[in-house]
Design a protein around this motif. Structure first.
Motif, short mmCIF file in Angstrom:
data_model
loop_
_atom_site.label_atom_id
_atom_site.label_comp_id
_atom_site.label_asym_id
_atom_site.label_seq_id
_atom_site.Cartn_x
_atom_site.Cartn_y
_atom_site.Cartn_z
N THR A 290 21.83 -78.94 23.77
CA THR A 290 20.49 -79.51 23.63
C THR A 290 20.54 -80.90 23.04
OG1 THR A 290 19.99 -78.84 21.35
CG2 THR A 290 19.76 -77.13 23.06
N PRO A 291 19.40 -81.59 23.03
CA PRO A 291 19.35 -82.90 22.39
C PRO A 291 19.53 -82.86 20.87
CG PRO A 291 17.60 -82.68 24.02
CD PRO A 291 18.18 -81.32 23.82
N CYS B 159 14.92 -87.53 24.87
CA CYS B 159 15.72 -86.59 24.09
C CYS B 159 17.01 -86.34 24.87
CB CYS B 159 14.96 -85.28 23.85
SG CYS B 159 13.67 -85.39 22.61
N GLY C 260 13.62 -84.56 28.23
CA GLY C 260 14.86 -84.13 27.61
C GLY C 260 15.84 -83.63 28.66
N LYS D 146 9.65 -77.85 22.04
CA LYS D 146 9.66 -79.18 22.65
C LYS D 146 9.31 -80.28 21.66
CE LYS D 146 8.58 -77.61 27.37
NZ LYS D 146 8.43 -76.17 27.09
N GLY E 39 12.25 -82.07 23.10
CA GLY E 39 11.58 -82.69 24.23
C GLY E 39 11.39 -81.69 25.35
N CYS F 208 12.73 -80.36 28.52
CA CYS F 208 13.99 -80.36 29.27
C CYS F 208 13.82 -79.86 30.70
CB CYS F 208 15.04 -79.54 28.52
SG CYS F 208 15.45 -80.22 26.90
#
Length: 414
Positions: free
Chosen positions: A15-16, A52, A233, A336, A340, A342
């Motif tokens: 993930t970010p 992101c 993202g 989110k 963000g 995704c």
């Protein structure tokens, strides 16, 4: 026909806010934002210049260097996450079981980065310079295909493509296959990596992205009155689902049980949900109905919560429609706000975090919720995680085209 109970025995996430499940979960609970200036391309001319992004990800432990050169970024994420997933589950697929293990991974857009780069080369250098690997690198089902090769799964192998509900639909399809006995296990979830000029330009043209360029980390603010759009993202979230019988036979650790799945269509508009959130409500009701759960039994909702004006208000309305007066008692969160949107990966990542919420007894916060919109007047866990027993969670995903998917997870009990 015998219907099988389905359990979650493995989780993985890129993930970010973390390059694995553990760091992503820690940062999610801590309220860390993954937003920052775009580094994937020069965004100086764009209305939105932040995203992101997954940061400093090293695929070398999971993907051979020669293969990585022939894979788009989204497929690298998927294969890497699948290797993490099998390690987390403590399982290597025996050859005699390979045909009973499915790989169903949702993806909304596929190799857009590869498409853009190849088109640029085509225009500049002509068709002879198009790589023979272009098509197999770009197509959205290549994530599922390469994962099956990597882990030796020979069961159903496919990609669900339903915009921002892609990952959730992938999990729902895998759950259904196992429940009906078509498969005994499935690697499922979602993946996406489309922080590219075309994607950002396209979402900007739709006025869907936040343009809070001076404060990227405060830009994703679901349910806040000052929200101005989502933050794009990327990443991957995968679950290993197994029939309860299969999981128990191999002595697997069980994170949670899949209680229900609901899907619906708005039949309304190509990008906007109806203001009353009817389609969203239909999917939520279907998940509860399949689980045999009364609305007042629901404890937690991991909301789609995009940080767009229409979506957040419609989702709130749909929750009230489904739960009635109990809506005020249910605790919401919006992942989110930190990772963000995704896109096709959203449902996979957020389902993984929903299962972690059950396992850990902690509900991550919705950050940047400083001035809650009166139209979004539910308990959205503003700005600080909450430690509370979570016996069940409904995870929502909704997408363009009026496509809706909801997964309902619950604590496992004999």
């Amino acid at each position: 026909m015998t219907l099988h109970r389905v359990v979650v025995t493995g989780l993985a996430a890129i993930t970010p806010i973390g390059n694995d499940l553990a760091s992503s979960w820690t940062n999610l609970v801590a309220g860390v934002s993954g937003a920052g200036p775009i580094t994937r391309f020069d965004a100086a001319a764009f209305d939105t210049r932040f995203a992101c992004e997954v940061k400093n990800f090293d695929e070398k432990p999971y993907v051979a260097a020669k293969l990585a050169k022939r894979l788009d970024r989204f497929t690298i994420f998927a294969v890497s996450a699948a290797m993490m997933l099998m390690e987390d589950a403590g399982w290597k697929i025996p050859p005699e079981e390979a045909a009973d293990v499915a790989v169903i991974i949702g993806c909304g857009l596929g190799g857009l980065e590869t498409l853009e780069a190849t088109h640029t080369k085509l225009l500049a250098q002509g068709p002879s310079r198009v790589s023979p690997f272009f098509i197999p690198t770009m197509i959205a089902n290549m994530a599922a295909g390469q994962v099956s090769i990597a882990v030796g799964a020979k069961g159903p192998n496919l990609c669900t493509t339903s915009a921002c509900a892609s990952g959730q639909h992938g999990i729902g399809c895998a759950y259904t296959d196992i429940k009906l006995g078509r498969s005994t296990a499935a690697i499922c979830g979602g993946v996406e990596s489309t922080i590219t000029p075309l994607a950002v330009g396209g979402f900007n043209a739709l006025k869907a992205l936040s343009t809070r360029n001076d404060e990227p980390q405060k830009a994703s603010r679901p349910f806040d009155a000052d929200r101005d759009g989502f933050v794009i993202g990327e990443g991957c979230g995968l679950l290993l689902l197994e029939s309860l019988e299969h999981a128990k036979a191999r002595g697997a650790r069980i994170y949670a049980e899949v209680a229900g799945y609901g899907a619906s269509g708005d039949a309304f508009h190509m990008t906007a949900p109806p203001e009353d959130g009817e389609g969203m409500a239909l999917a939520m009701r279907a998940a509860l109905r399949e689980a045999g759960m009364a609305p007042e039994e629901l404890v937690h909702i991991n909301a789609h919560g995009t940080s767009t004006a229409l979506n957040d208000a419609c989702e709130t309305m749909a929750i009230k429609t489904v739960l009635g007066g109990h809506a005020k008692n249910v605790i919401l969160t919006a992942n989110k706000s930190m990772i963000g949107h995704c896109l096709g990966a959203a449902g996979g990542i957020e389902s993984a975090m929903s299962v972690k919420t059950i396992a850990e007894g902690i509900i991550p916060p919705t950050i940047n919720l400083d001035n809650q919109d009166p139209a979004c007047d539910l308990d959205c866990t503003p700005n600080a995680a909450r430690k509370v027993a979570v016996p069940n969670v409904l995870c929502n995903s909704f997408g363009f085209g009026g496509t809706n998917a909801c997964m309902l997870y619950k604590a496992y009990a004999e």
